[in-house]
Scaffold this active site. Structure first.
Site, short mmCIF file in Angstrom:
data_model
loop_
_atom_site.label_atom_id
_atom_site.label_comp_id
_atom_site.label_asym_id
_atom_site.label_seq_id
_atom_site.Cartn_x
_atom_site.Cartn_y
_atom_site.Cartn_z
N TYR A 6 0.86 -1.19 0.00
CA TYR A 6 0.00 0.00 0.00
C TYR A 6 0.89 1.24 0.00
CZ TYR A 6 -3.05 3.68 1.82
OH TYR A 6 -3.73 4.86 1.99
N HIS A 7 0.57 2.19 -0.87
CA HIS A 7 1.39 3.39 -1.02
C HIS A 7 0.83 4.52 -0.17
CE1 HIS A 7 4.00 6.39 -2.61
NE2 HIS A 7 4.34 5.74 -3.69
N GLY A 8 1.54 4.89 0.90
CA GLY A 8 1.13 6.02 1.71
C GLY A 8 1.48 7.33 1.03
#
Length: 325
Positions: free
Chosen positions: A124-126
Protein backbone atom coordinates in the site's frame (compact mmCIF):
# COMPACT_ATOMS: atom_id res chain seq x y z
CA UNK A 1 12.82 41.48 41.80
CA UNK A 2 12.45 44.35 39.35
CA UNK A 3 10.65 47.47 40.47
CA UNK A 4 7.71 48.81 38.51
CA UNK A 5 9.85 51.57 37.01
CA UNK A 6 12.52 49.06 35.94
CA UNK A 7 9.89 46.78 34.39
CA UNK A 8 8.38 49.71 32.52
CA UNK A 9 11.82 50.72 31.24
CA UNK A 10 12.53 47.16 30.08
CA UNK A 11 9.19 47.04 28.26
CA UNK A 12 9.93 50.36 26.55
CA UNK A 13 13.35 49.10 25.43
CA UNK A 14 11.85 45.94 23.93
CA UNK A 15 9.25 48.01 22.08
CA UNK A 16 11.96 50.30 20.73
CA UNK A 17 13.97 47.27 19.58
CA UNK A 18 10.90 45.78 17.90
CA UNK A 19 10.12 49.07 16.17
CA UNK A 20 13.73 49.37 15.04
CA UNK A 21 13.70 45.83 13.64
CA UNK A 22 10.44 46.52 11.82
CA UNK A 23 11.93 49.68 10.34
CA UNK A 24 15.03 47.82 9.15
CA UNK A 25 12.92 45.10 7.50
CA UNK A 26 10.75 47.66 5.74
CA UNK A 27 13.79 49.56 4.47
CA UNK A 28 15.59 46.40 3.36
CA UNK A 29 12.65 44.76 1.58
CA UNK A 30 10.77 47.83 0.45
CA UNK A 31 7.57 46.22 1.73
CA UNK A 32 5.35 47.56 4.48
CA UNK A 33 5.50 45.58 7.71
CA UNK A 34 1.94 44.24 7.71
CA UNK A 35 2.56 42.77 4.26
CA UNK A 36 5.68 41.07 5.61
CA UNK A 37 3.54 39.35 8.22
CA UNK A 38 1.25 38.02 5.48
CA UNK A 39 4.23 36.82 3.43
CA UNK A 40 5.73 35.10 6.47
CA UNK A 41 2.44 33.36 7.19
CA UNK A 42 2.16 32.12 3.60
CA UNK A 43 5.75 30.82 3.67
CA UNK A 44 5.05 28.95 6.90
CA UNK A 45 1.95 27.35 5.38
CA UNK A 46 3.86 26.35 2.24
CA UNK A 47 6.63 24.87 4.38
CA UNK A 48 4.12 22.73 6.28
CA UNK A 49 2.37 21.68 3.06
CA UNK A 50 5.52 20.39 1.41
CA UNK A 51 7.15 18.86 4.50
CA UNK A 52 6.73 15.20 3.43
CA UNK A 53 8.34 15.55 0.02
CA UNK A 54 11.00 17.93 1.35
CA UNK A 55 12.00 15.44 4.05
CA UNK A 56 12.23 12.61 1.53
CA UNK A 57 14.18 14.59 -1.08
CA UNK A 58 16.51 16.21 1.47
CA UNK A 59 17.42 12.88 3.05
CA UNK A 60 17.90 11.31 -0.38
CA UNK A 61 20.23 14.13 -1.46
CA UNK A 62 22.24 13.81 1.76
CA UNK A 63 22.67 10.07 1.25
CA UNK A 64 23.54 10.64 -2.38
CA UNK A 65 26.30 13.04 -1.29
CA UNK A 66 27.71 10.45 1.12
CA UNK A 67 27.71 7.87 -1.67
CA UNK A 68 29.58 10.19 -4.01
CA UNK A 69 32.22 10.68 -1.33
CA UNK A 70 32.40 6.90 -0.83
CA UNK A 71 32.65 6.34 -4.59
CA UNK A 72 35.43 8.88 -5.02
CA UNK A 73 37.37 7.68 -1.99
CA UNK A 74 37.32 4.05 -3.17
CA UNK A 75 37.71 4.76 -6.88
CA UNK A 76 34.54 2.87 -7.82
CA UNK A 77 32.76 2.79 -11.16
CA UNK A 78 29.03 2.48 -11.96
CA UNK A 79 28.98 -1.32 -11.64
CA UNK A 80 26.72 -1.56 -8.59
CA UNK A 81 26.88 -5.35 -8.56
CA UNK A 82 30.53 -5.00 -7.52
CA UNK A 83 31.10 -6.19 -3.96
CA UNK A 84 33.03 -2.99 -3.29
CA UNK A 85 29.69 -1.17 -3.15
CA UNK A 86 28.41 -3.37 -0.30
CA UNK A 87 29.84 -1.19 2.46
CA UNK A 88 28.30 1.92 0.92
CA UNK A 89 24.97 0.15 0.55
CA UNK A 90 25.11 -1.03 4.15
CA UNK A 91 25.94 2.53 5.27
CA UNK A 92 22.86 3.92 3.52
CA UNK A 93 20.65 1.13 4.84
CA UNK A 94 21.93 1.67 8.38
CA UNK A 95 21.30 5.42 8.28
CA UNK A 96 17.77 5.01 6.94
CA UNK A 97 17.03 2.21 9.39
CA UNK A 98 18.27 4.37 12.26
CA UNK A 99 16.07 7.27 11.07
CA UNK A 100 13.09 4.92 11.03
CA UNK A 101 13.72 3.68 14.55
CA UNK A 102 14.42 7.12 16.02
CA UNK A 103 11.63 9.05 14.35
CA UNK A 104 8.93 6.40 13.99
CA UNK A 105 9.95 3.53 16.27
CA UNK A 106 9.87 1.46 13.09
CA UNK A 107 9.26 -2.28 13.35
CA UNK A 108 9.15 -5.02 10.71
CA UNK A 109 7.02 -8.09 11.42
CA UNK A 110 6.76 -11.30 9.43
CA UNK A 111 10.08 -11.08 7.63
CA UNK A 112 10.32 -14.87 7.87
CA UNK A 113 7.34 -15.11 5.50
CA UNK A 114 9.42 -13.78 2.61
CA UNK A 115 10.40 -16.94 0.72
CA UNK A 116 13.87 -17.73 -0.51
CA UNK A 117 14.28 -16.87 -4.15
CA UNK A 118 12.37 -14.36 -6.26
CA UNK A 119 9.11 -12.72 -5.31
CA UNK A 120 6.98 -9.68 -6.14
CA UNK A 121 6.33 -7.53 -3.06
CA UNK A 122 3.11 -5.53 -3.40
CA UNK A 123 2.43 -2.78 -0.87
CA UNK A 124 0.00 0.00 0.00
CA UNK A 125 1.39 3.39 -1.02
CA UNK A 126 1.13 6.02 1.71
CA UNK A 127 1.47 9.75 1.13
CA UNK A 128 5.22 9.26 1.58
CA UNK A 129 7.19 6.10 0.72
CA UNK A 130 9.37 6.32 3.83
CA UNK A 131 7.88 3.12 5.26
CA UNK A 132 8.88 1.17 2.17
CA UNK A 133 12.39 2.65 2.36
CA UNK A 134 12.63 1.51 5.97
CA UNK A 135 11.41 -1.94 4.91
CA UNK A 136 13.99 -2.54 2.17
CA UNK A 137 16.78 -1.25 4.40
CA UNK A 138 15.76 -3.42 7.35
CA UNK A 139 15.43 -6.40 5.03
CA UNK A 140 18.95 -5.82 3.70
CA UNK A 141 20.47 -5.41 7.15
CA UNK A 142 18.79 -8.49 8.61
CA UNK A 143 19.07 -10.86 5.65
CA UNK A 144 21.54 -9.33 3.20
CA UNK A 145 18.87 -9.50 0.47
CA UNK A 146 18.40 -6.64 -1.96
CA UNK A 147 14.92 -5.68 -3.04
CA UNK A 148 14.58 -3.89 -6.37
CA UNK A 149 11.90 -1.20 -6.39
CA UNK A 150 9.69 0.16 -9.14
CA UNK A 151 9.84 3.96 -8.82
CA UNK A 152 8.00 6.68 -10.69
CA UNK A 153 9.87 8.37 -13.52
CA UNK A 154 9.39 11.66 -11.68
CA UNK A 155 11.81 10.56 -8.95
CA UNK A 156 14.17 9.05 -11.49
CA UNK A 157 14.51 12.50 -13.08
CA UNK A 158 15.16 14.37 -9.83
CA UNK A 159 18.72 15.72 -9.74
CA UNK A 160 21.01 14.67 -6.95
CA UNK A 161 19.60 11.24 -6.05
CA UNK A 162 20.56 9.05 -9.01
CA UNK A 163 23.40 7.27 -7.24
CA UNK A 164 21.17 6.65 -4.24
CA UNK A 165 18.41 5.15 -6.43
CA UNK A 166 20.83 2.99 -8.41
CA UNK A 167 22.38 1.51 -5.29
CA UNK A 168 19.18 0.50 -3.48
CA UNK A 169 18.23 -0.15 -6.41
CA UNK A 170 15.26 1.56 -8.09
CA UNK A 171 14.00 0.80 -11.59
CA UNK A 172 11.50 2.69 -13.71
CA UNK A 173 11.22 0.67 -16.90
CA UNK A 174 8.38 -1.49 -18.13
CA UNK A 175 7.04 -4.98 -17.71
CA UNK A 176 9.82 -6.80 -19.57
CA UNK A 177 12.56 -5.45 -17.31
CA UNK A 178 10.52 -6.32 -14.21
CA UNK A 179 10.08 -9.90 -15.41
CA UNK A 180 13.80 -10.15 -16.15
CA UNK A 181 14.69 -8.91 -12.65
CA UNK A 182 12.47 -11.56 -11.08
CA UNK A 183 13.74 -14.34 -13.34
CA UNK A 184 17.24 -13.61 -12.08
CA UNK A 185 16.10 -14.58 -8.59
CA UNK A 186 15.56 -11.10 -7.13
CA UNK A 187 12.85 -9.51 -5.03
CA UNK A 188 10.94 -6.65 -6.63
CA UNK A 189 8.67 -4.18 -4.84
CA UNK A 190 5.77 -2.33 -6.47
CA UNK A 191 2.83 -0.21 -5.32
CA UNK A 192 0.03 -0.66 -7.89
CA UNK A 193 -1.78 2.41 -6.55
CA UNK A 194 1.20 4.64 -7.32
CA UNK A 195 0.76 8.39 -7.12
CA UNK A 196 -3.02 8.23 -7.23
CA UNK A 197 -3.13 6.09 -4.09
CA UNK A 198 -0.45 8.19 -2.40
CA UNK A 199 -2.27 11.46 -2.96
CA UNK A 200 -5.95 10.55 -2.87
CA UNK A 201 -6.33 7.68 -0.45
CA UNK A 202 -7.15 8.79 3.09
CA UNK A 203 -7.31 7.69 6.71
CA UNK A 204 -9.53 4.77 5.67
CA UNK A 205 -6.61 3.29 3.69
CA UNK A 206 -8.64 2.50 0.57
CA UNK A 207 -6.71 0.81 -2.24
CA UNK A 208 -6.88 2.95 -5.38
CA UNK A 209 -5.63 0.61 -8.07
CA UNK A 210 -8.16 1.33 -10.78
CA UNK A 211 -7.80 -1.23 -13.56
CA UNK A 212 -4.10 -1.79 -13.02
CA UNK A 213 -3.14 -5.42 -13.37
CA UNK A 214 0.29 -5.20 -14.98
CA UNK A 215 2.00 -6.23 -11.75
CA UNK A 216 -0.09 -9.41 -11.67
CA UNK A 217 0.88 -10.24 -15.23
CA UNK A 218 4.53 -9.70 -14.31
CA UNK A 219 4.21 -12.21 -11.46
CA UNK A 220 2.52 -14.72 -13.78
CA UNK A 221 5.10 -14.29 -16.55
CA UNK A 222 7.99 -14.61 -14.09
CA UNK A 223 6.28 -17.50 -12.26
CA UNK A 224 6.89 -15.98 -8.83
CA UNK A 225 4.76 -15.56 -5.69
CA UNK A 226 3.25 -12.24 -4.65
CA UNK A 227 4.10 -11.07 -1.12
CA UNK A 228 1.59 -8.56 0.35
CA UNK A 229 2.87 -5.75 2.56
CA UNK A 230 1.14 -3.14 4.71
CA UNK A 231 2.44 -0.48 7.10
CA UNK A 232 0.35 0.52 10.07
CA UNK A 233 -0.15 4.30 10.58
CA UNK A 234 1.69 5.42 7.43
CA UNK A 235 -1.29 7.60 6.50
CA UNK A 236 -1.16 9.24 9.95
CA UNK A 237 2.50 10.16 9.65
CA UNK A 238 2.10 11.84 6.28
CA UNK A 239 -1.04 13.16 4.62
CA UNK A 240 -2.00 15.17 1.55
CA UNK A 241 -4.61 17.69 0.48
CA UNK A 242 -5.96 15.22 -2.06
CA UNK A 243 -9.56 15.75 -0.96
CA UNK A 244 -9.49 19.21 -2.53
CA UNK A 245 -11.01 18.82 -5.97
CA UNK A 246 -8.56 21.10 -7.76
CA UNK A 247 -5.59 18.93 -6.86
CA UNK A 248 -7.32 15.80 -8.20
CA UNK A 249 -8.12 17.65 -11.42
CA UNK A 250 -4.53 18.90 -11.69
CA UNK A 251 -3.01 15.45 -11.14
CA UNK A 252 -5.29 13.62 -13.57
CA UNK A 253 -4.38 16.05 -16.35
CA UNK A 254 -0.69 16.53 -15.66
CA UNK A 255 0.46 13.41 -13.76
CA UNK A 256 2.87 15.72 -11.94
CA UNK A 257 3.68 14.49 -8.43
CA UNK A 258 3.43 17.87 -6.75
CA UNK A 259 0.24 17.59 -4.73
CA UNK A 260 0.94 19.39 -1.43
CA UNK A 261 0.95 17.42 1.78
CA UNK A 262 1.60 17.86 5.45
CA UNK A 263 2.85 15.78 8.32
CA UNK A 264 6.15 14.31 9.28
CA UNK A 265 4.52 13.34 12.57
CA UNK A 266 6.58 10.88 14.66
CA UNK A 267 3.87 8.23 14.72
CA UNK A 268 4.48 4.54 15.32
CA UNK A 269 5.13 2.62 12.10
CA UNK A 270 4.91 -1.15 11.88
CA UNK A 271 5.26 -2.99 8.57
CA UNK A 272 3.57 -6.37 8.29
CA UNK A 273 4.45 -9.03 5.73
CA UNK A 274 1.52 -11.21 4.73
CA UNK A 275 1.41 -14.82 3.62
CA UNK A 276 2.75 -15.21 0.07
CA UNK A 277 0.31 -15.87 -2.75
CA UNK A 278 1.94 -18.76 -4.61
CA UNK A 279 2.33 -18.88 -8.37
CA UNK A 280 -0.61 -20.57 -10.05
CA UNK A 281 -0.33 -21.29 -13.79
CA UNK A 282 -4.12 -21.50 -14.08
CA UNK A 283 -4.93 -18.07 -12.64
CA UNK A 284 -5.60 -14.96 -14.72
CA UNK A 285 -4.12 -11.54 -14.06
CA UNK A 286 -7.54 -10.18 -13.08
CA UNK A 287 -8.05 -12.95 -10.55
CA UNK A 288 -4.57 -12.47 -9.14
CA UNK A 289 -5.20 -8.74 -8.68
CA UNK A 290 -8.30 -9.52 -6.62
CA UNK A 291 -6.44 -12.05 -4.48
CA UNK A 292 -3.69 -9.52 -3.83
CA UNK A 293 -6.19 -6.82 -2.91
CA UNK A 294 -7.87 -9.13 -0.44
CA UNK A 295 -4.50 -10.06 1.09
CA UNK A 296 -3.50 -6.42 1.66
CA UNK A 297 -6.94 -5.46 2.92
CA UNK A 298 -6.77 -8.37 5.35
CA UNK A 299 -3.47 -7.03 6.71
CA UNK A 300 -4.99 -3.57 6.93
CA UNK A 301 -8.12 -4.71 8.75
CA UNK A 302 -6.10 -6.80 11.17
CA UNK A 303 -3.46 -4.24 12.10
CA UNK A 304 -4.95 -0.80 11.40
CA UNK A 305 -7.74 0.84 13.37
CA UNK A 306 -10.03 2.63 10.93
CA UNK A 307 -10.38 5.46 10.39
CA UNK A 308 -6.81 6.31 11.25
CA UNK A 309 -6.07 8.84 13.97
CA UNK A 310 -2.90 10.92 14.23
CA UNK A 311 -3.25 11.23 18.00
CA UNK A 312 -3.76 7.50 18.48
CA UNK A 313 -0.80 6.75 16.21
CA UNK A 314 1.37 9.10 18.26
CA UNK A 315 0.31 7.47 21.52
CA UNK A 316 1.23 4.06 20.12
CA UNK A 317 4.87 5.15 20.33
CA UNK A 318 4.50 4.62 24.07
CA UNK A 319 2.65 1.32 23.76
CA UNK A 320 5.18 -1.38 24.61
CA UNK A 321 2.77 -4.17 23.71
CA UNK A 322 3.94 -5.73 20.46
CA UNK A 323 1.18 -6.22 17.94
CA UNK A 324 0.33 -9.77 17.09
CA UNK A 325 1.80 -10.90 13.78
Amino acid sequence: MLSKSESHTSWQESMISSTWLTYILEEWTGVECHYLYYIGFILCVLNIMFVPILIFISLSCFLNLLLHIYKRKNGLDEDFSNKSWDNGRFMVASILSMCGKLFHGYELHGIEKIPEGPGLIVYYHGASPVDYCFFICTLYIQTGRLCYSVVDRFFAKLPGIQLYLNLLPGVHSGRDESVEILKKGNLLGVAPGGGREAFFSDENYNLLWGNRKGFAQVAIDAKVPIIPLFTQNIREGYRTFGKIGFFRWFYERSRVLLIPGYGGFPVKLRTYVGDPIPYDPNITATELVEKTKIAIETLRDRHQKLPGSILRALLERFDKHQKED
